[in-house]
Design a protein around this motif. Structure first.
Motif, PDB file in Angstrom:
ATOM      1  N   PHE A  11      -0.107  -3.247  11.500  1.00 45.12           N
ATOM      2  CA  PHE A  11       1.357  -3.168  11.585  1.00 45.12           C
ATOM      3  C   PHE A  11       1.663  -1.811  12.192  1.00 45.12           C
ATOM      4  O   PHE A  11       1.473  -0.788  11.523  1.00 45.12           O
ATOM      5  CB  PHE A  11       1.998  -3.319  10.209  1.00 45.12           C
ATOM      6  N   VAL A  16      -4.491  -2.600   8.873  1.00 44.62           N
ATOM      7  CA  VAL A  16      -4.651  -3.148   7.525  1.00 44.62           C
ATOM      8  C   VAL A  16      -5.969  -3.931   7.411  1.00 44.62           C
ATOM      9  O   VAL A  16      -6.823  -3.591   6.611  1.00 44.62           O
ATOM     10  CB  VAL A  16      -3.439  -4.011   7.127  1.00 44.62           C
ATOM     11  N   SER A  36      -3.832  -1.540  -4.537  1.00 44.04           N
ATOM     12  CA  SER A  36      -2.502  -1.882  -4.020  1.00 44.04           C
ATOM     13  C   SER A  36      -2.415  -1.471  -2.550  1.00 44.04           C
ATOM     14  O   SER A  36      -2.871  -0.385  -2.186  1.00 44.04           O
ATOM     15  CB  SER A  36      -1.416  -1.130  -4.786  1.00 44.04           C
ATOM     16  N   SER A  41      -2.449  -9.489   0.132  1.00 47.04           N
ATOM     17  CA  SER A  41      -1.417 -10.490   0.433  1.00 47.04           C
ATOM     18  C   SER A  41      -1.404 -10.837   1.925  1.00 47.04           C
ATOM     19  O   SER A  41      -1.182 -11.998   2.289  1.00 47.04           O
ATOM     20  CB  SER A  41      -0.030  -9.993  -0.001  1.00 47.04           C
ATOM     21  N   VAL A  42      -1.646  -9.844   2.761  1.00 49.19           N
ATOM     22  CA  VAL A  42      -1.712 -10.094   4.213  1.00 49.19           C
ATOM     23  C   VAL A  42      -2.834 -11.090   4.518  1.00 49.19           C
ATOM     24  O   VAL A  42      -2.667 -12.007   5.326  1.00 49.19           O
ATOM     25  CB  VAL A  42      -1.915  -8.765   4.986  1.00 49.19           C
TER      26      VAL A  42
HETATM   27  N1  LIG Z   1       5.254  -7.911   7.433  1.00 49.05           N
HETATM   28  C1  LIG Z   1       4.819  -6.636   7.353  1.00 49.05           C
HETATM   29  N2  LIG Z   1       5.281  -5.682   8.180  1.00 49.05           N
HETATM   30  C2  LIG Z   1       4.829  -4.405   8.120  1.00 49.05           C
HETATM   31  N3  LIG Z   1       3.911  -3.975   7.245  1.00 49.05           N
HETATM   32  C3  LIG Z   1       3.417  -4.871   6.386  1.00 49.05           C
HETATM   33  C4  LIG Z   1       3.842  -6.250   6.376  1.00 49.05           C
HETATM   34  N4  LIG Z   1       3.179  -6.914   5.407  1.00 49.05           N
HETATM   35  C5  LIG Z   1       2.368  -5.989   4.827  1.00 49.05           C
HETATM   36  N5  LIG Z   1       2.506  -4.785   5.406  1.00 49.05           N
HETATM   37  C6  LIG Z   1       1.753  -3.560   5.052  1.00 49.05           C
HETATM   38  O1  LIG Z   1       0.386  -3.898   4.994  1.00 49.05           O
HETATM   39  C7  LIG Z   1      -0.253  -3.235   3.909  1.00 49.05           C
HETATM   40  C8  LIG Z   1      -0.932  -4.236   3.025  1.00 49.05           C
HETATM   41  O2  LIG Z   1       0.043  -5.018   2.352  1.00 49.05           O
HETATM   42  P1  LIG Z   1      -0.300  -6.132   1.290  1.00 49.05           P
HETATM   43  O3  LIG Z   1      -1.230  -7.115   1.873  1.00 49.05           O
HETATM   44  O4  LIG Z   1       0.998  -6.659   0.807  1.00 49.05           O
HETATM   45  O5  LIG Z   1      -1.027  -5.290   0.152  1.00 49.05           O
HETATM   46  P2  LIG Z   1      -1.634  -5.815  -1.225  1.00 49.05           P
HETATM   47  O6  LIG Z   1      -3.129  -5.615  -1.118  1.00 49.05           O
HETATM   48  O7  LIG Z   1      -1.066  -4.906  -2.281  1.00 49.05           O
HETATM   49  O8  LIG Z   1      -1.241  -7.235  -1.409  1.00 49.05           O
HETATM   50  C9  LIG Z   1       0.824  -2.432   3.196  1.00 49.05           C
HETATM   51  O9  LIG Z   1       0.742  -1.101   3.647  1.00 49.05           O
HETATM   52  C10 LIG Z   1       2.109  -3.083   3.658  1.00 49.05           C
HETATM   53  O10 LIG Z   1       3.149  -2.145   3.673  1.00 49.05           O
END
Ligand SMILES: Nc1ncnc2c1ncn2[C@@H]1O[C@H](COP(=O)(O)OP(=O)(O)O)[C@@H](O)[C@H]1O
Ligand SMILES: [Mg+2]
Length: 248
Positions: A11, A16, A36, A41-42
């Motif tokens: 992103f 990520v 975290s 989730s991504v």
């Molecule tokens: N749609 C998006 N746009 C920009 N950044 C994103 C988006 N979705 C996730 N991120 C960033 O990607 C990273 C991983 O997010 P996520 O997968 O939600 O983490 P987690 O492991 O806690 O589930 C975080 O830094 C988040 O801010």
């Protein structure tokens, strides 16, 4: 059932996922752990095609998520979203039957309601909650409703994103046990995301740890404690000392 091959996702400047490789066999339960913001989730959203990887491929039963009939593809999945994500303007049964009231899985209303009540019963809720609104329920009951919604259409593949976050330890145990029982009785392929080690031990056949954009370790849950991987060992022990930086 699900194969990640060298999946990358950034992103802006934030890298990520940096080459995720992972296989989830049909009918097994994979739990993905990691700190975290590591991209758990991504990863999950990428399978559903809600996020498109910059590089690499994800195959579900041999098919690419980003190609072909989206409705038919998504009809195979059930999902429990992080935080539950119930619709507050819909009643409990309408939430549970959400996908049975529209789209590829649409049924007559009376039948959809009947299925919703049966699924509510499966997660330990009585029919009298069917006509309440989510705000009238406790956190544990809301989680059960979210679980009932995830299984309402009897999906082949179920995703659970942080199913126990925000619940007390006893309610977490109840939800973990329910998830395990339901996945086993449905014969579903499951992918759960959590940072709760109690959930991991209750739900997983296999575990994968996501760290620095890659799968740092993966293996059967029984081998987790003797992995010899310093990252995994630190995560399991919850120690501030180790290769994972505590301040992020
Ligand atoms: N749609 C998006 N746009 C920009 N950044 C994103 C988006 N979705 C996730 N991120 C960033 O990607 C990273 C991983 O997010 P996520 O997968 O939600 O983490 P987690 O492991 O806690 O589930 C975080 O830094 C988040 O801010
Ligand atoms: Mg998350």
């Amino acid at each position: 059932m699900i194969t990640f091959d060298n999946v990358h996702k950034s992103f802006g400047p934030k890298r990520v996922l940096r080459g995720v490789n992972l296989e989830i066999a049909k009918g097994t339960s994979m739990v993905i752990i990691g700190g975290s913001g590591t991209g758990k989730s991504v990863t999950l959203k990428s399978v559903l095609g809600l996020i498109t990887p910059d590089n690499g491929t994800i195959l579900v039963d041999g098919k690419d998520a980003t190609k072909g009939d989206r409705d038919a593809f998504l009809a195979r999945f059930g999902m429990l979203f992080q935080g539950g994500a119930l619709f507050d303007s819909l009643t409990v049964w309408q939430n549970v039957a959400f996908r049975l009231l529209r789209g590829a899985l649409k049924r007559p209303k009376a039948e959809a309601r009947e299925i919703a009540i049966e699924k509510l019963r499966r997660v330990g809720l009585t029919p009298d909650v069917a006509d309440l609104f989510p705000s009238e329920l406790s956190g544990g009951m809301q989680k059960r409703v979210s679980l009932a919604r995830a299984i309402a259409a009897e999906p082949e593949i179920i995703f659970f994103d942080e199913p126990t976050t925000g619940l007390d330890p006893i309610m977490s145990g109840v939800i973990n046990d329910l998830i395990r029982e339901i996945v086993v009785e449905m014969g579903a392929t499951a992918m759960t995301i959590t940072h709760d080690m109690t959930s991991v031990r209750a739900i997983a056949d296999n575990v994968a740890m996501l760290h620095d954009g890659v799968i740092q370790w993966t293996g059967p849950v029984g081998q987790m404690d003797s992995s010899g991987d310093p990252y995994l060992a630190q995560f399991i022990s919850g120690s501030a000392e180790g290769p994972i930086e505590a301040v992020r």
